[in-house]
Design a protein around this motif. Structure first.
Motif, PDB file in Angstrom:
ATOM      1  N   ASP A  32       1.048  -1.390   0.292  1.00 49.15           N
ATOM      2  CA  ASP A  32      -0.227  -0.114  -0.333  1.00 49.15           C
ATOM      3  C   ASP A  32       0.851   0.658   0.129  1.00 49.15           C
ATOM      4  O   ASP A  32       0.403   1.977  -0.437  1.00 49.15           O
ATOM      5  CB  ASP A  32      -1.026  -0.005   1.212  1.00 49.15           C
ATOM      6  CG  ASP A  32      -1.556  -0.744   0.640  1.00 49.15           C
ATOM      7  OD1 ASP A  32      -2.624  -1.353  -0.165  1.00 49.15           O
ATOM      8  OD2 ASP A  32      -2.582  -1.499   2.150  1.00 49.15           O
ATOM      9  N   ALA A  58       1.640   4.236  -3.151  1.00 47.36           N
ATOM     10  CA  ALA A  58       1.524   5.299  -2.586  1.00 47.36           C
ATOM     11  C   ALA A  58       2.849   5.989  -3.451  1.00 47.36           C
ATOM     12  O   ALA A  58       2.446   7.403  -4.008  1.00 47.36           O
ATOM     13  CB  ALA A  58       1.370   5.656  -1.636  1.00 47.36           C
ATOM     14  N   HIS A  69      -2.938   7.818  -1.176  1.00 44.90           N
ATOM     15  CA  HIS A  69      -2.685   7.711  -2.034  1.00 44.90           C
ATOM     16  C   HIS A  69      -3.136   8.850  -2.446  1.00 44.90           C
ATOM     17  O   HIS A  69      -2.210   9.463  -4.067  1.00 44.90           O
ATOM     18  CB  HIS A  69      -3.177   7.161  -2.697  1.00 44.90           C
ATOM     19  CG  HIS A  69      -3.236   5.143  -2.424  1.00 44.90           C
ATOM     20  ND1 HIS A  69      -3.980   4.148  -2.315  1.00 44.90           N
ATOM     21  CD2 HIS A  69      -1.929   4.546  -1.723  1.00 44.90           C
ATOM     22  CE1 HIS A  69      -2.935   3.198  -1.641  1.00 44.90           C
ATOM     23  NE2 HIS A  69      -2.204   3.446  -1.345  1.00 44.90           N
ATOM     24  N   GLY A  87       0.403  10.449  -3.216  1.00 45.54           N
ATOM     25  CA  GLY A  87       1.147   9.877  -4.182  1.00 45.54           C
ATOM     26  C   GLY A  87       0.437  11.406  -5.491  1.00 45.54           C
ATOM     27  O   GLY A  87       1.608  11.826  -5.882  1.00 45.54           O
ATOM     28  N   TRP A 129       6.297  -0.286  -6.624  1.00 44.68           N
ATOM     29  CA  TRP A 129       5.798  -0.586  -6.631  1.00 44.68           C
ATOM     30  C   TRP A 129       5.587  -2.723  -6.098  1.00 44.68           C
ATOM     31  O   TRP A 129       5.793  -3.094  -5.509  1.00 44.68           O
ATOM     32  CB  TRP A 129       4.506  -0.413  -7.324  1.00 44.68           C
ATOM     33  CG  TRP A 129       2.750  -0.712  -7.220  1.00 44.68           C
ATOM     34  CD1 TRP A 129       2.439  -1.016  -5.822  1.00 44.68           C
ATOM     35  CD2 TRP A 129       2.067  -1.563  -7.986  1.00 44.68           C
ATOM     36  NE1 TRP A 129       1.049  -2.035  -6.254  1.00 44.68           N
ATOM     37  CE2 TRP A 129       0.966  -2.061  -7.462  1.00 44.68           C
ATOM     38  CE3 TRP A 129       2.154  -1.627  -9.496  1.00 44.68           C
ATOM     39  CZ2 TRP A 129       0.225  -2.488  -8.195  1.00 44.68           C
ATOM     40  CZ3 TRP A 129       1.503  -2.538 -10.517  1.00 44.68           C
ATOM     41  CH2 TRP A 129       0.163  -2.518  -9.740  1.00 44.68           C
TER      42      TRP A 129
END
Length: 397
Positions: free
Chosen positions: A42, A46, A98, A102, A353
């Protein structure tokens, strides 16, 4: 026209603050994952979104800077950057992280880091000194990493991540003041032959140049390396029993050695064929990673790895942007280099990621390290056939 040293100094300090804060984000993973209740993938997503948005909007932001000047773009980016950090401090779930960490920060970084400010610098220095000037600005990002990462580590231990993010927001807001130094559109004597070309024509010219796409491929690898190591190396060392504190030491040491590396590789680009220097740099990265994995892991080996990778960390930036400027001129440098930087950020997306996904699936980063070695060797090869002579439009009649 502004004096070159003023533009270079302000550009370097903007990058110092923007990149220094950015390089500290991996230190927030342990506290934020526990407090918010999110997994490493997770958090990695982000960071991946941040890198992806950083790249996706970069060509458009670069085109705006080419048309209206870097100052306004940097000011807007600094405000959005601060807003994203405050949003991350207030986030209570993965979605909030995010959006703030992000999307907001990713878009803001496209306006406050290398592409925009290097375009401003490229217009006030001669072609013979351009790579070296780019190296000085790039070193600013490393100085920020060396100074801001230890500060962030100290603050995280003393006041926690919420207050630390507020303080970081105050730091990046200072970029808005420094934007005055890079404001306006200035052009160096000898660059006016590109003035009659439109942005669409510049894009068409680059799109049919094979070397331009090879630069894109190589910069993808750079992004993968940097995002993977910056995001996951502190946690990797902690998993191996070295403690989270060494993560801050390692990232700071990367920044310290990259001050030297950025300058050295920038100057090398003024003296040697830039594509050959890039090829050697990427190959050396693979060798350093392989040696790091081969020798027994210890505090000392982690610091040596940090120093070696730091020297090779962002030397790609003055060289890659220098090749783009050499081939196509500097009139649309921010836009054209912005597209290459998009490729860099696509690599960063996967580096941040995918490594988290691999760890969640296997409990190890070994596969991600293997990808890093293979990609470095690939990048070392693809730069060799680049035709780096100026396009015919820029050659004397």
């Amino acid at each position: 026209m502004k004096r070159p040293w003023i533009v270079i100094a302000c550009a370097a300090f903007i990058v110092t603050l923007a990149m220094g804060v950015r390089q500290s984000f991996g230190l927030f993973l342990p506290q934020m994952s526990v407090d918010i209740g999110i997994s490493r993938s997770d958090f990695g997503l982000a960071m991946a979104l941040q890198n992806l948005l950083f790249g996706l909007v970069q060509p458009f932001v670069g085109a705006i800077a080419d048309k209206h000047g870097a100052g306004r773009v940097v000011l807007a980016g600094a405000l959005l950057y601060a807003l994203g950090l405050i949003g991350a401090a207030l986030a209570t779930d993965a979605i909030g992280l995010h959006i703030s960490f992000g999307i907001f920060i990713g878009m803001a970084q496209s306006a406050t880091t290398f592409v925009v400010v290097l375009g401003a610098v490229g217009r006030v220095v001669s072609a013979e000194k351009r790579s070296g000037a780019f190296g000085i600005v790039t070193a600013g990002g490393s100085l920020g990493q060396f100074l801001v990462v230890p500060l962030a580590s100290m603050l995280l231990g003393d006041v926690g991540y919420h207050q630390t993010l507020w303080i970081m927001a105050g730091l990046v807001a200072l970029c808005g003041l420094l934007a005055i130094g890079v404001a306006g559109r200035t052009d160096t004597p000898g660059t006016l032959q590109a003035e009659e070309q439109s942005a669409r024509e510049a894009l068409r010219e680059a799109s049919v140049h094979r070397g331009y796409w090879l630069l894109n491929a190589g910069f993808f690898v750079c992004g993968f390396h940097i995002a993977f190591i910056a995001t996951h190396l502190p946690a990797y060392l902690d998993d191996k029993g070295l403690g989270i504190e060494i993560g801050a030491q390692v990232l700071a040491l990367v920044g310290l050695f990259n001050i030297l590396g950025s300058y050295v590789f920038g100057r090398a680009g003024d003296l040697l064929r830039q594509k050959y220097v890039l090829s050697a740099l990427y190959t050396a990265r693979s060798a350093v990673i392989a040696l790091f994995l081969f020798v027994p892991l210890s505090h000392a080996s982690a610091l040596v790895f940090a120093g070696a990778m730091g020297f090779l960390w962002l030397g790609t930036v003055p060289l890659t942007s220098g090749i783009v400027g050499r081939i196509f001129g500097i009139r649309y440098l921010s836009m054209l280099y912005g597209i290459v930087f998009l490729s860099h950020q696509l690599g960063s997306f996967f580096g941040a990621w995918m490594a988290g996904l691999i760890f969640d699936a296997t409990g190890s980063y070994n596969i991600a390290w293997g990808f890093s070695i293979a990609l470095g060797l690939f990048a070392g090869l693809v730069h060799l056939p680049i035709a780096d002579a100026p396009v015919k439009r820029l050659q004397p009649a």
